[in-house]
Design an enzyme around this catalytic site. Structure first.
Site, mmCIF file in Angstrom:
data_model
loop_
_atom_site.group_PDB
_atom_site.id
_atom_site.type_symbol
_atom_site.label_atom_id
_atom_site.label_comp_id
_atom_site.label_asym_id
_atom_site.label_seq_id
_atom_site.Cartn_x
_atom_site.Cartn_y
_atom_site.Cartn_z
ATOM 1 N N ASN A 8 -12.576 6.756 -1.263
ATOM 2 C CA ASN A 8 -12.436 5.308 -1.120
ATOM 3 C C ASN A 8 -13.413 4.873 -0.024
ATOM 4 O O ASN A 8 -13.169 5.103 1.157
ATOM 5 C CB ASN A 8 -10.987 4.980 -0.737
ATOM 6 C CG ASN A 8 -10.734 3.484 -0.658
ATOM 7 O OD1 ASN A 8 -11.669 2.681 -0.770
ATOM 8 N ND2 ASN A 8 -9.489 3.116 -0.461
ATOM 9 N N LYS A 15 -12.877 7.257 3.056
ATOM 10 C CA LYS A 15 -11.614 8.006 3.016
ATOM 11 C C LYS A 15 -11.730 9.051 1.935
ATOM 12 O O LYS A 15 -12.267 8.754 0.863
ATOM 13 C CB LYS A 15 -10.473 7.066 2.612
ATOM 14 C CG LYS A 15 -9.610 6.616 3.747
ATOM 15 C CD LYS A 15 -8.316 6.040 3.164
ATOM 16 C CE LYS A 15 -7.928 4.788 3.905
ATOM 17 N NZ LYS A 15 -6.894 4.014 3.288
ATOM 18 N N ARG A 89 -12.811 5.043 -5.853
ATOM 19 C CA ARG A 89 -12.085 3.790 -6.018
ATOM 20 C C ARG A 89 -13.106 2.657 -6.001
ATOM 21 O O ARG A 89 -13.951 2.590 -5.103
ATOM 22 C CB ARG A 89 -11.098 3.615 -4.869
ATOM 23 C CG ARG A 89 -10.408 2.278 -4.941
ATOM 24 C CD ARG A 89 -9.618 2.008 -3.692
ATOM 25 N NE ARG A 89 -8.974 0.717 -3.805
ATOM 26 C CZ ARG A 89 -8.929 -0.168 -2.830
ATOM 27 N NH1 ARG A 89 -9.480 0.089 -1.663
ATOM 28 N NH2 ARG A 89 -8.326 -1.316 -3.014
ATOM 29 N N HIS A 178 -4.615 -3.803 -6.851
ATOM 30 C CA HIS A 178 -3.603 -2.740 -6.654
ATOM 31 C C HIS A 178 -3.196 -2.102 -7.986
ATOM 32 O O HIS A 178 -2.112 -1.529 -8.103
ATOM 33 C CB HIS A 178 -2.307 -3.283 -5.992
ATOM 34 C CG HIS A 178 -2.450 -3.723 -4.583
ATOM 35 N ND1 HIS A 178 -1.736 -4.786 -4.066
ATOM 36 C CD2 HIS A 178 -3.192 -3.240 -3.566
ATOM 37 C CE1 HIS A 178 -2.047 -4.947 -2.797
ATOM 38 N NE2 HIS A 178 -2.931 -4.021 -2.465
ATOM 39 N N HIS A 206 4.250 -3.870 -4.607
ATOM 40 C CA HIS A 206 3.390 -3.105 -3.709
ATOM 41 C C HIS A 206 3.275 -3.908 -2.416
ATOM 42 O O HIS A 206 2.609 -4.948 -2.382
ATOM 43 C CB HIS A 206 2.010 -2.894 -4.352
ATOM 44 C CG HIS A 206 1.030 -2.185 -3.467
ATOM 45 N ND1 HIS A 206 0.593 -0.899 -3.709
ATOM 46 C CD2 HIS A 206 0.427 -2.567 -2.314
ATOM 47 C CE1 HIS A 206 -0.239 -0.533 -2.744
ATOM 48 N NE2 HIS A 206 -0.375 -1.545 -1.892
ATOM 49 N N LEU A 207 3.957 -3.438 -1.378
ATOM 50 C CA LEU A 207 4.018 -4.205 -0.129
ATOM 51 C C LEU A 207 3.404 -3.399 1.013
ATOM 52 O O LEU A 207 4.066 -2.575 1.647
ATOM 53 C CB LEU A 207 5.480 -4.558 0.201
ATOM 54 C CG LEU A 207 6.329 -5.139 -0.950
ATOM 55 C CD1 LEU A 207 7.771 -5.356 -0.500
ATOM 56 C CD2 LEU A 207 5.721 -6.440 -1.458
ATOM 57 N N GLY A 210 -1.873 -5.533 2.407
ATOM 58 C CA GLY A 210 -2.019 -6.428 1.260
ATOM 59 C C GLY A 210 -0.769 -6.243 0.416
ATOM 60 O O GLY A 210 -0.177 -5.166 0.424
ATOM 61 N N ARG A 239 -2.920 -12.422 5.169
ATOM 62 C CA ARG A 239 -3.300 -13.392 4.131
ATOM 63 C C ARG A 239 -2.164 -14.377 3.872
ATOM 64 O O ARG A 239 -0.997 -14.006 3.885
ATOM 65 C CB ARG A 239 -3.639 -12.677 2.815
ATOM 66 C CG ARG A 239 -4.867 -11.797 2.880
ATOM 67 C CD ARG A 239 -5.273 -11.362 1.475
ATOM 68 N NE ARG A 239 -6.302 -10.336 1.519
ATOM 69 C CZ ARG A 239 -6.130 -9.082 1.088
ATOM 70 N NH1 ARG A 239 -4.979 -8.713 0.560
ATOM 71 N NH2 ARG A 239 -7.113 -8.211 1.175
ATOM 72 N N GLY A 329 3.371 0.815 2.376
ATOM 73 C CA GLY A 329 3.926 0.931 3.738
ATOM 74 C C GLY A 329 5.246 0.206 3.957
ATOM 75 O O GLY A 329 6.230 0.802 4.420
ATOM 76 N N GLU A 382 -2.293 6.540 -4.930
ATOM 77 C CA GLU A 382 -3.485 6.102 -5.660
ATOM 78 C C GLU A 382 -4.492 7.246 -5.790
ATOM 79 O O GLU A 382 -5.211 7.331 -6.777
ATOM 80 C CB GLU A 382 -4.118 4.903 -4.934
ATOM 81 C CG GLU A 382 -3.262 3.645 -5.077
ATOM 82 C CD GLU A 382 -3.516 2.610 -3.995
ATOM 83 O OE1 GLU A 382 -3.053 2.818 -2.852
ATOM 84 O OE2 GLU A 382 -4.151 1.591 -4.292
HETATM 85 P P1 ADP Z 1 -2.559 -0.774 3.474
HETATM 86 O O1 ADP Z 1 -2.451 -1.977 2.579
HETATM 87 O O2 ADP Z 1 -3.462 -0.980 4.649
HETATM 88 O O3 ADP Z 1 -2.734 0.538 2.756
HETATM 89 P P2 ADP Z 1 0.087 0.257 4.106
HETATM 90 O O4 ADP Z 1 0.549 0.511 2.714
HETATM 91 O O5 ADP Z 1 -0.198 1.414 4.981
HETATM 92 O O6 ADP Z 1 -1.111 -0.751 4.142
HETATM 93 O O7 ADP Z 1 1.218 -0.650 4.802
HETATM 94 C C1 ADP Z 1 1.096 -1.115 6.105
HETATM 95 C C2 ADP Z 1 2.344 -1.910 6.461
HETATM 96 O O8 ADP Z 1 3.481 -1.058 6.330
HETATM 97 C C3 ADP Z 1 2.349 -2.450 7.885
HETATM 98 O O9 ADP Z 1 2.807 -3.787 7.912
HETATM 99 C C4 ADP Z 1 3.355 -1.544 8.566
HETATM 100 O O10 ADP Z 1 4.033 -2.221 9.608
HETATM 101 C C5 ADP Z 1 4.325 -1.264 7.449
HETATM 102 N N1 ADP Z 1 5.119 -0.057 7.767
HETATM 103 C C6 ADP Z 1 4.693 1.205 7.861
HETATM 104 N N2 ADP Z 1 5.713 2.017 8.272
HETATM 105 C C7 ADP Z 1 6.795 1.232 8.450
HETATM 106 C C8 ADP Z 1 8.146 1.437 8.873
HETATM 107 N N3 ADP Z 1 8.578 2.649 9.196
HETATM 108 N N4 ADP Z 1 8.974 0.359 8.926
HETATM 109 C C9 ADP Z 1 8.525 -0.863 8.599
HETATM 110 N N5 ADP Z 1 7.274 -1.134 8.204
HETATM 111 C C10 ADP Z 1 6.413 -0.117 8.127
#
Ligand code: ADP
Length: 396
Positions: A8, A15, A89, A178, A206-207, A210, A239, A329, A382
């Site tokens: 990526n 990455k 990617r 995504h 997907h949270l 983004g 965003r 995340g 992914e």
């Molecule tokens: P990206 O879109 O950059 O790949 P990620 O999927 O890594 O993002 O998600 C990042 C988000 O996940 C951040 O807002 C982070 O605070 C949240 N997050 C990660 N671990 C935790 C946790 N243990 N509890 C709550 N939120 C979390």
């Protein structure tokens, strides 16, 4: 056994994950940061141990050479001949790609041409592809597009209600992003549910930094919250998600910013960060909200509310839903967000268990057994989808 690299590439980063296929074992992974800047950083995990080196890495080709050198130096592979395929990617495949594609001169030209639609991402992805072509010219490479999975959306989902010729002349439509993640978690959900995906109506959330929601019917994306760009849809880390478009000239007029500056605010300074005034990181927001910070509480509520509404609308869109999936995340880790998103959905058959909802970062059902709609936490992957597509498309 084949070794496949999943890549990526960003404008100053790369990455990587090296897979052994078909076992899908991750042999190593890492990240090169600050490429082209001083004090670039090379990170790599070797036998569970994180290695980090700071040095100047002039461009992506140098980063690739270094990566390959380290793979042999650390004994992860004996020779570069073991690498049988590379998956890249690529953010935007426009309407030209509804599946991953073998990288040929023609594919590369098309990806470059699509830079108009994704000026921040596609050029960086192309740099990554070319860097590997420089160093490993004979290894087959495959492009895996973030948009491809959503190419099954019907016209009524992807068209904006704008003059039709804007679509015909300028490609103005919803593309969605995504896709690789939504595809992975929905396929995995079907496995976990023990039912053929063709029979399922799934809502995938997907949270991450983004965030996007997808309605997946019979294994096909039929609608998704991100649009022409990743700015549309739910509120995100920085965003805004969807807003009234008339706000853009109004903000320009009130603040003296030009259109690009306002879009930058919508992309980089809005969402959780803009509402809370604190941080784009959900962990900070949760902590501040717990300590009574009013705007952190508000940001959390807005974030969850928008997702809650999408779930309702996508359930209506598919005339029902069999399972709701949380990933990335926030989706994988935040019981607070999941609770607020799910609260009140009992009217449509979503009965979730607060004790099971405490789960973090692993696959789990969080619904009560009698719940007609299942709720599943599934960590996304992914990279493994990229590796699988390299094997499938390059015929390895
Ligand atoms: P990206 O879109 O950059 O790949 P990620 O999927 O890594 O993002 O998600 C990042 C988000 O996940 C951040 O807002 C982070 O605070 C949240 N997050 C990660 N671990 C935790 C946790 N243990 N509890 C709550 N939120 C979390």
């Amino acid at each position: 056994m084949s070794k496949i690299l999943a890549i990526n590439a960003g404008s100053s980063s790369l990455k990587f994950q090296l897979f052994d296929m078909p076992s899908e074992e991750v042999l190593t992974k890492g990240l090169v940061e600050r490429i082209g800047l001083e004090n670039s950083i090379f990170n790599m995990t070797v036998n569970g141990e994180k290695k980090k080196e700071v040095m100047d890495i002039a461009d992506h080709s140098v980063a690739v050479q270094l990566l390959l050198q380290k793979l042999t130096e650390y004994g992860i592979i004996k020779s570069l001949d073991e690498i049988e395929g590379i998956g890249h990617r690529v953010v935007h495949g426009g309407e030209l790609f509804n599946d991953s594609a073998l990288i040929t001169e023609d594919t590369l030209q098309k990806i470059e041409a699509l830079s108009d639609l994704a000026p921040l991402h596609n050029p960086a992805n192309v740099i990554g592809i070319k860097a590997f072509q420089d160093v490993l010219p004979n290894v087959p490479a495959v492009a895996v597009f973030d948009t491809a999975f959503h190419q099954t959306m019907p016209e009524e989902s992807y068209l904006y209600s704008l003059p039709y010729e804007y679509y015909e002349k300028y490609g103005i439509r919803k593309y969605g992003f995504h896709g690789t993640s939504h595809k992975y978690v929905t396929e995995r959900a079907a496995e976990l549910l023990g039912r053929p995906i063709e029979q399922l109506r799934l809502i995938s959330c997907h949270l991450g930094n983004g965030a996007s929601i997808a309605a997946v019917e019979g294994g096909k994306s039929i609608d998704t919250s991100m649009g022409f760009t990743p700015l549309e849809g739910v509120a995100m880390g920085t965003r805004s998600g969807s807003i009234d478009p008339a706000l853009i000239p109004y903000i320009m007029h009130k603040t003296g910013q030009d259109a690009d500056e306002v879009i930058n605010v919508l992309n980089k300074k809005s969402g959780l960060l803009g509402l809370s005034g604190l941080s784009s990181d959900l962990r900070d927001i949760e902590e501040a909200a717990e300590n009574g910070h009013p705007r952190a509480k508000l940001a959390l509520q807005v974030f969850a509310d928008r997702i809650h509404k999408y779930i309702g609308s996508y359930a209506a869109r598919m005339c029902g839903v069999d399972a709701i999936i949380f990933t990335a995340g926030i989706g994988e880790n935040s019981d607070v967000v999941r609770e607020r998103v799910l609260r009140g959905l009992e009217f449509m058959g979503v009965y979730w268990d607060p004790a099971l909802n405490k789960v973090r970062g692993k696959e789990a059902f969080i619904n009560y057994p009698h719940s007609p709609v299942k709720v599943i936490v599934i960590p996304t992957n992914e990279e493994v989808m990229i590796a699988r597509d390299v094997v499938r498309i390059a015929g390895i």
